[in-house]
Motif scaffolding. Structure first.
Motif, PDB file in Angstrom:
ATOM      1  N   THR A 123      -3.041   6.555  -8.140  1.00 46.54           N
ATOM      2  CA  THR A 123      -2.660   7.321  -7.290  1.00 46.54           C
ATOM      3  C   THR A 123      -3.744   8.115  -6.738  1.00 46.54           C
ATOM      4  O   THR A 123      -4.047   8.633  -5.361  1.00 46.54           O
ATOM      5  CB  THR A 123      -1.586   8.376  -7.941  1.00 46.54           C
ATOM      6  OG1 THR A 123      -0.332   7.741  -8.078  1.00 46.54           O
ATOM      7  CG2 THR A 123      -1.334   9.772  -7.104  1.00 46.54           C
ATOM      8  N   PHE A 129       4.012   7.449  -3.722  1.00 46.90           N
ATOM      9  CA  PHE A 129       2.343   7.222  -4.212  1.00 46.90           C
ATOM     10  C   PHE A 129       2.197   6.084  -5.401  1.00 46.90           C
ATOM     11  O   PHE A 129       1.360   6.522  -6.135  1.00 46.90           O
ATOM     12  CB  PHE A 129       1.702   8.665  -4.312  1.00 46.90           C
ATOM     13  CG  PHE A 129       2.445   9.462  -5.457  1.00 46.90           C
ATOM     14  CD1 PHE A 129       2.473   9.472  -6.649  1.00 46.90           C
ATOM     15  CD2 PHE A 129       3.529  10.178  -4.957  1.00 46.90           C
ATOM     16  CE1 PHE A 129       3.191  10.186  -7.467  1.00 46.90           C
ATOM     17  CE2 PHE A 129       4.334  11.237  -5.700  1.00 46.90           C
ATOM     18  CZ  PHE A 129       3.936  11.133  -7.162  1.00 46.90           C
ATOM     19  N   TYR A 130       3.735   5.521  -5.872  1.00 50.20           N
ATOM     20  CA  TYR A 130       3.340   4.675  -6.944  1.00 50.20           C
ATOM     21  C   TYR A 130       4.796   3.548  -6.591  1.00 50.20           C
ATOM     22  O   TYR A 130       5.599   4.023  -5.871  1.00 50.20           O
ATOM     23  CB  TYR A 130       3.462   5.527  -8.516  1.00 50.20           C
ATOM     24  CG  TYR A 130       4.639   6.141  -8.592  1.00 50.20           C
ATOM     25  CD1 TYR A 130       5.881   5.484  -9.197  1.00 50.20           C
ATOM     26  CD2 TYR A 130       4.789   7.433  -8.087  1.00 50.20           C
ATOM     27  CE1 TYR A 130       6.805   6.267  -9.634  1.00 50.20           C
ATOM     28  CE2 TYR A 130       6.059   8.179  -8.601  1.00 50.20           C
ATOM     29  CZ  TYR A 130       7.027   7.658  -9.256  1.00 50.20           C
ATOM     30  OH  TYR A 130       8.277   8.436  -9.370  1.00 50.20           O
ATOM     31  N   CYS A 131       4.838   2.731  -7.593  1.00 50.47           N
ATOM     32  CA  CYS A 131       6.067   1.750  -7.512  1.00 50.47           C
ATOM     33  C   CYS A 131       7.166   2.244  -8.171  1.00 50.47           C
ATOM     34  O   CYS A 131       7.440   1.862  -9.261  1.00 50.47           O
ATOM     35  CB  CYS A 131       5.407   0.410  -8.091  1.00 50.47           C
ATOM     36  SG  CYS A 131       4.198  -0.388  -7.115  1.00 50.47           S
ATOM     37  N   HIS A 143       0.770  -1.192  -0.100  1.00 51.54           N
ATOM     38  CA  HIS A 143       0.168  -0.126  -0.093  1.00 51.54           C
ATOM     39  C   HIS A 143       0.951   1.348  -0.059  1.00 51.54           C
ATOM     40  O   HIS A 143       1.913   1.196   0.350  1.00 51.54           O
ATOM     41  CB  HIS A 143      -1.047  -0.057   0.971  1.00 51.54           C
ATOM     42  CG  HIS A 143      -0.122   0.138   2.601  1.00 51.54           C
ATOM     43  ND1 HIS A 143       0.244  -1.068   2.980  1.00 51.54           N
ATOM     44  CD2 HIS A 143       0.004   1.223   3.391  1.00 51.54           C
ATOM     45  CE1 HIS A 143       0.782  -0.561   4.190  1.00 51.54           C
ATOM     46  NE2 HIS A 143       0.589   0.699   4.446  1.00 51.54           N
ATOM     47  N   PHE A 144       0.292   2.376  -0.535  1.00 49.66           N
ATOM     48  CA  PHE A 144       1.122   3.615  -0.624  1.00 49.66           C
ATOM     49  C   PHE A 144       0.882   4.372   0.491  1.00 49.66           C
ATOM     50  O   PHE A 144      -0.110   4.598   1.068  1.00 49.66           O
ATOM     51  CB  PHE A 144       0.599   4.263  -1.727  1.00 49.66           C
ATOM     52  CG  PHE A 144       0.544   3.448  -3.173  1.00 49.66           C
ATOM     53  CD1 PHE A 144       1.867   2.942  -3.641  1.00 49.66           C
ATOM     54  CD2 PHE A 144      -0.308   2.980  -3.740  1.00 49.66           C
ATOM     55  CE1 PHE A 144       2.121   2.415  -4.708  1.00 49.66           C
ATOM     56  CE2 PHE A 144      -0.082   2.066  -4.781  1.00 49.66           C
ATOM     57  CZ  PHE A 144       0.972   1.821  -5.324  1.00 49.66           C
ATOM     58  N   ARG A 145       2.143   5.198   0.886  1.00 49.90           N
ATOM     59  CA  ARG A 145       2.204   5.935   2.035  1.00 49.90           C
ATOM     60  C   ARG A 145       1.329   7.248   1.742  1.00 49.90           C
ATOM     61  O   ARG A 145       1.659   7.882   0.681  1.00 49.90           O
ATOM     62  CB  ARG A 145       3.446   6.660   2.506  1.00 49.90           C
ATOM     63  CG  ARG A 145       3.483   7.456   3.381  1.00 49.90           C
ATOM     64  CD  ARG A 145       5.152   7.940   3.737  1.00 49.90           C
ATOM     65  NE  ARG A 145       5.731   6.546   4.256  1.00 49.90           N
ATOM     66  CZ  ARG A 145       6.870   6.595   4.588  1.00 49.90           C
ATOM     67  NH1 ARG A 145       7.597   7.645   4.476  1.00 49.90           N
ATOM     68  NH2 ARG A 145       7.572   5.505   4.972  1.00 49.90           N
ATOM     69  N   GLN A 171       9.162  12.181  -2.694  1.00 47.05           N
ATOM     70  CA  GLN A 171       7.721  12.417  -2.919  1.00 47.05           C
ATOM     71  C   GLN A 171       7.399  13.857  -3.509  1.00 47.05           C
ATOM     72  O   GLN A 171       6.663  13.691  -4.387  1.00 47.05           O
ATOM     73  CB  GLN A 171       7.027  12.413  -1.319  1.00 47.05           C
ATOM     74  CG  GLN A 171       5.560  12.595  -1.480  1.00 47.05           C
ATOM     75  CD  GLN A 171       4.982  11.056  -1.377  1.00 47.05           C
ATOM     76  OE1 GLN A 171       5.092  10.149  -2.053  1.00 47.05           O
ATOM     77  NE2 GLN A 171       4.300  11.031  -0.223  1.00 47.05           N
ATOM     78  N   SER A 184      -5.456   6.056  -4.426  1.00 46.00           N
ATOM     79  CA  SER A 184      -4.884   5.889  -3.029  1.00 46.00           C
ATOM     80  C   SER A 184      -5.064   7.210  -2.325  1.00 46.00           C
ATOM     81  O   SER A 184      -5.137   7.119  -0.981  1.00 46.00           O
ATOM     82  CB  SER A 184      -3.495   5.563  -3.526  1.00 46.00           C
ATOM     83  OG  SER A 184      -2.608   5.552  -2.235  1.00 46.00           O
ATOM     84  N   CYS A 217       2.277  -4.275  -9.015  1.00 54.19           N
ATOM     85  CA  CYS A 217       3.373  -3.303  -8.680  1.00 54.19           C
ATOM     86  C   CYS A 217       4.643  -3.537  -9.761  1.00 54.19           C
ATOM     87  O   CYS A 217       5.143  -2.494 -10.339  1.00 54.19           O
ATOM     88  CB  CYS A 217       3.943  -3.540  -7.364  1.00 54.19           C
ATOM     89  SG  CYS A 217       5.284  -2.344  -6.797  1.00 54.19           S
ATOM     90  N   GLU A 268       4.546  -0.925   3.459  1.00 51.46           N
ATOM     91  CA  GLU A 268       3.991   0.264   3.018  1.00 51.46           C
ATOM     92  C   GLU A 268       5.129   0.739   1.987  1.00 51.46           C
ATOM     93  O   GLU A 268       6.170   0.845   2.570  1.00 51.46           O
ATOM     94  CB  GLU A 268       3.943   1.348   3.970  1.00 51.46           C
ATOM     95  CG  GLU A 268       3.572   2.670   3.500  1.00 51.46           C
ATOM     96  CD  GLU A 268       3.416   3.617   4.635  1.00 51.46           C
ATOM     97  OE1 GLU A 268       2.155   3.940   5.117  1.00 51.46           O
ATOM     98  OE2 GLU A 268       4.469   3.893   5.342  1.00 51.46           O
ATOM     99  N   ILE A 269       4.710   1.383   0.682  1.00 52.40           N
ATOM    100  CA  ILE A 269       5.783   2.053  -0.176  1.00 52.40           C
ATOM    101  C   ILE A 269       5.864   3.169   0.098  1.00 52.40           C
ATOM    102  O   ILE A 269       4.834   4.257   0.302  1.00 52.40           O
ATOM    103  CB  ILE A 269       5.399   1.784  -1.689  1.00 52.40           C
ATOM    104  CG1 ILE A 269       5.495   0.372  -2.159  1.00 52.40           C
ATOM    105  CG2 ILE A 269       6.303   2.574  -2.609  1.00 52.40           C
ATOM    106  CD1 ILE A 269       4.777   0.035  -3.317  1.00 52.40           C
TER     107      ILE A 269
END
Length: 315
Positions: free
Chosen positions: A81, A178-180, A13-15, A273, A84, A98, A174-175
């Motif tokens: 994104t 906001f994307y892989c 899941h994305f931070r 980020q 998310s 991913c 958690e990644i």
């Protein structure tokens, strides 16, 4: 063993950008607007170049390809994104998913950077060798160069993605983005990643450093040739055809270098980020605006198209 990479069981899941729902909603609206503006702007450029015969030249052929890449590039990142940001706790991505997103991101981003170098070569030939331009920049060569950027991007993306996803990922995590992206995903691996980091650096040099050096060399010759033009109008026209491309180059390569050419040990999720927002959302919005505002032929074609639809000729 627990360290085994059990692909079907692992999800990421994305931070979130913020823990405050109000801030998340503002970010969602901002990203949605930027995505829609980016898509509409790049689609408009592609359509205008396609319907106006006067724009059927190598420079605009490459620009149309760049716009198409930007559409695909934005669509690789933005939809997931947005989901998310709107619902962080419910938006997850599987390990294979991913991998697909990372492959498309590297593939399209690499092709984009290589295409910018090809566009610089096109401007170099047009300004430094104007009498031989049509002979050198034949349609066959233009198609080969455009396809070459895609093929090279595909090969680099496939090799790097396969290498990274051979790493063991022990559990759902958690990644920190906001994307892989490559570096945040590598940090989730339960193994030594020094070889993978070295491979990423080599790919970054191929995609960022070498094309940027070629672009810089092209512009040294271009500026030298422009300064020899006696007519002020001729110098202004030559500079105007290059300024939009140079602006996009500085945005694209500047952001990419801040992430991928710095030592991985100095990578900061917070900086990543911010810079990632610039080259995944802001740059695709700015590119159509830069080209349409700085390019007179494209601007005139846009005005003619708008006039044709808004003010149809009366019988």
């Amino acid at each position: 063993m627990e360290d085994t990479n059990q692909t079907g069981m692992i999800h990421f899941h994305f931070r979130p950008f913020s823990k405050l729902p109000e801030v998340q909603m503002l970010i969602f609206v901002a990203f949605l607007i930027m995505y829609l503006v980016s898509i509409s702007g790049n689609v408009s450029i592609s359509i205008i170049i396609g319907i106006h015969h006067s724009l059927h030249t190598p420079m605009y052929f490459f620009l149309a390809n760049l716009a198409a890449l930007e559409i695909c590039y934005s669509s690789t990142i933005a939809p997931l994104t947005l989901a998310s940001v709107l619902s962080p706790e419910k938006t997850i991505i599987s390990l294979p998913g991913c991998g697909v997103q990372m492959f498309l991101f590297i593939f399209l981003g690499s092709a984009d950077c290589i295409l910018l170098a090809i566009m610089a070569y096109d401007r170099f030939v047009a300004i430094c060798h104007p009498l031989r331009y049509t002979l050198i920049m034949s349609w066959r060569l233009c198609v080969q160069l455009a396809l070459g950027s895609l093929v090279l991007g595909f090969i680099l993306a496939m090799q790097l993605t396969v290498l990274i996803f051979q790493l063991p990922f022990c559990s759902s995590k958690e990644i920190s983005l906001f994307y892989c992206d490559v570096l945040p995903v590598m940090r989730l691996a339960c193994a030594d990643t020094r070889v993978h980091e070295a491979t990423l650096f080599v790919v970054s040099v191929i995609v960022l450093t070498i094309p940027f050096l070629l672009i810089s060399l092209s512009y040294v010759f271009i500026v030298s040739a422009i300064l020899k033009i006696h007519s002020a109008e001729g110098r202004h026209k030559a500079f105007s055809t290059c300024s939009s491309h140079l602006t996009v180059v500085l945005l694209q390569y500047g952001c990419g270098s801040l992430i991928y050419l710095c030592p991985s040990s100095s990578y900061s999720p917070e900086r990543g980020q911010v810079v990632s927002v610039v080259y995944t959302f802001i740059t695709p919005v700015l590119n159509p605006m830069i080209y349409s505002m700085r390019n007179r032929e494209l601007k005139d074609a846009l005005k003619r198209t708008v006039t044709r639809f808004l003010l149809p000729q009366t019988q």
